[in-house]
Motif scaffolding. Sequence first.
Motif, PDB file in Angstrom:
ATOM      1  N   UNK A   1      35.893  44.378  23.433  1.00 54.37           N
ATOM      2  CA  UNK A   1      36.275  45.778  24.067  1.00 54.37           C
ATOM      3  C   UNK A   1      36.335  46.986  25.619  1.00 54.37           C
ATOM      4  N   UNK A   2      35.237  45.627  26.511  1.00 53.06           N
ATOM      5  CA  UNK A   2      34.437  46.055  27.737  1.00 53.06           C
ATOM      6  C   UNK A   2      35.518  45.105  28.538  1.00 53.06           C
ATOM      7  N   UNK A   3      36.222  44.124  27.711  1.00 53.97           N
ATOM      8  CA  UNK A   3      36.282  42.514  28.436  1.00 53.97           C
ATOM      9  C   UNK A   3      38.357  43.520  29.170  1.00 53.97           C
ATOM     10  N   UNK A   4      38.497  44.168  27.500  1.00 52.81           N
ATOM     11  CA  UNK A   4      39.851  45.451  27.414  1.00 52.81           C
ATOM     12  C   UNK A   4      40.210  46.514  28.726  1.00 52.81           C
ATOM     13  N   UNK A   5      38.788  47.059  29.091  1.00 48.24           N
ATOM     14  CA  UNK A   5      39.066  47.828  29.571  1.00 48.24           C
ATOM     15  C   UNK A   5      38.963  47.384  31.033  1.00 48.24           C
ATOM     16  N   UNK A   6      37.952  46.226  31.168  1.00 46.80           N
ATOM     17  CA  UNK A   6      38.299  45.397  33.142  1.00 46.80           C
ATOM     18  C   UNK A   6      39.425  45.250  32.736  1.00 46.80           C
ATOM     19  N   UNK A   7      40.607  44.729  32.073  1.00 48.51           N
ATOM     20  CA  UNK A   7      41.640  44.311  32.398  1.00 48.51           C
ATOM     21  C   UNK A   7      42.311  45.031  32.831  1.00 48.51           C
ATOM     22  N   UNK A   8      42.327  45.775  31.717  1.00 46.37           N
ATOM     23  CA  UNK A   8      43.519  47.466  32.378  1.00 46.37           C
ATOM     24  C   UNK A   8      43.083  47.883  32.756  1.00 46.37           C
ATOM     25  N   UNK A   9      42.091  47.999  34.110  1.00 47.72           N
ATOM     26  CA  UNK A   9      41.536  47.860  35.021  1.00 47.72           C
ATOM     27  C   UNK A   9      41.908  47.419  36.327  1.00 47.72           C
TER      28      UNK A   9
ATOM     29  N   UNK B   1      35.002  49.205  41.465  1.00 47.72           N
ATOM     30  CA  UNK B   1      34.382  50.732  41.319  1.00 47.72           C
ATOM     31  C   UNK B   1      34.863  51.523  40.313  1.00 47.72           C
ATOM     32  N   UNK B   2      36.535  50.958  39.823  1.00 50.34           N
ATOM     33  CA  UNK B   2      36.491  51.945  39.363  1.00 50.34           C
ATOM     34  C   UNK B   2      35.982  51.170  38.178  1.00 50.34           C
ATOM     35  N   UNK B   3      35.913  49.715  37.753  1.00 49.73           N
ATOM     36  CA  UNK B   3      35.454  49.217  36.476  1.00 49.73           C
ATOM     37  C   UNK B   3      33.899  49.587  36.076  1.00 49.73           C
ATOM     38  N   UNK B   4      33.466  49.540  37.037  1.00 48.81           N
ATOM     39  CA  UNK B   4      31.910  50.378  37.156  1.00 48.81           C
ATOM     40  C   UNK B   4      32.196  51.614  36.934  1.00 48.81           C
TER      41      UNK B   4
END
Length: 548
Positions: A160-168, A188-191
């Motif tokens: 789930x965290x990888x999905x958030x980072x890749x989409x960002x 910055x957005x990933x943070x």
Amino acid sequence: MEITPLSIILVKSDSKGDRMLFRYPHSTNHQRDSSQCLKKKNPYSMIIAEDSLQSIPFPNSTNDNLTGLSDEVLSTLFAVKPELCELKFELKVNDVRFVGHPTLLPSRGPKEINSSMLFNVVFALPAQASQSVVRCYYDLSKRLGIALRHEEKRCSFLTEEIKVMVSTHDEVAARSEEESDSDESPYETILQKSSLARDLKCIFNSLSTSGIINIMINKWIQVSFCLPQKVHQTHKKGFIVDPEIINRCLDSLRPYHGLLLLTEPMDLMDSLPTDHSPALCRLIQMYNPLKSLQTLALDSDLTLAQVFQLTGHLVYWAKATVIYPLCESNIYVVSPDAVLTDRMLEAFSEQFPGMCLLQVISDFSLPTSISQKLNPLIQPQQQTQLVKIIIWLLKNHLLLQLHTYVQYMPSVHGSSPVNTGDAIDGASPTDGLPDDESGAGLDESTWSLNSTLKGTPTESNTDMPQEKRDDIYSYQSDTYPSDDIILLERLCRLGYFKGGHHLEEIMYLENIRRSQLLQILDKFRDVLITSESEDPAMALFYSQRAAL
């Protein structure tokens, strides 16, 4: 400083390719890589990763941030083959050394093909970092990999965290293509969106400041880590204590040593994790700097081996140090690397109103025992305050304890040496007794908790030639009682008077009172030479001693 990391990086590799997920600290907007700028100006240009690796410099910026290589190059470097997973990853590029532990996540579904994923938490260090520091960061990367793999199996946290980072990353890249002058950073957005990214940032900041990490990954699994090179710098900046030095200290531990907590017991109890050992709590509750480790074991209802392990844990985390239990015969002198600061002077004045640290520490310019500082006419409160002052000075590494070592030196009035190599045919006069050729104490490799704690030297293999024994017994035999001569002969035969064993060690191993030893030293002072020196087990945390 070579201890502080330059950056923390998270990469992944799966069937969709390699990807840089997160890095901290990341380059600021005006420090974007030149390769990325070229891509925006000419979308048809081609930049080869191998060429960029050789052409782009790899400097460290003024604020120790990692700059010079693009995310694509770093992801290619860190996404290793599956055969290299679960092994130590170490790579040096110019003036930067990368350390990590690649972790492989197997496919979750039995019918899925090539769906395994590799991730790697990499730390960027200065190339001058010692192997001791590199091993510590590798251990931390391995612990983080184990924690993330656990959470992935439990609740697919990493996926789930990888999905958030890749989409960002994709969203920011899309906006950058639409707006050619956009310099937005995805990190910055990933943070803001990813809890894992915030945890990695917290880990980096803790390593850069305190060196101690206590963090809950996904608010479920705790990761605790200590960087000893950082936490042991509290009393002297720039003095690096490697884990090897701590291990040498712990190997030199003896049951007659004591424990000195560097923090208040209640504060230490409050800082313990929720799953702390009950044995550690009992040890802290029964703690007293006047007690030996053996006494602490008895009072805490623990084995001596458990107390040794807990002591090593507290020393490693810079929560305690090893001392000899406080008593009137202890001799102290100003530490060779004592550093007095204004902050320390103020702290001492707050702790002991009306007293000056400079005046107190000047009393220990020469070796001074506690008994010399005690006056029979002073009040008990003043005696208690003196003990508290000495404890405060020891906690701040301002005092160093000295021990009395004895060397048998025959004179024209006494006997010939009884502890030379030819004292026993084909054997050493101290067979059965741990010895250190450097005169620094017992040989750590021969000490075992499973061996007899009292009277470890045995007399079965230490028979002394008759002519040597006659020399001892003929020494002023008409003046001194035979018991004193027998004790002198016994201690010489066992090798205690070779300058490598201090009085406290002899007292413990042979179950002898201090008064008996002092009586022997006084009666035979023309052949027994005494000297004062530090105990190797306790002097390792002083820079002068550790540099030897």
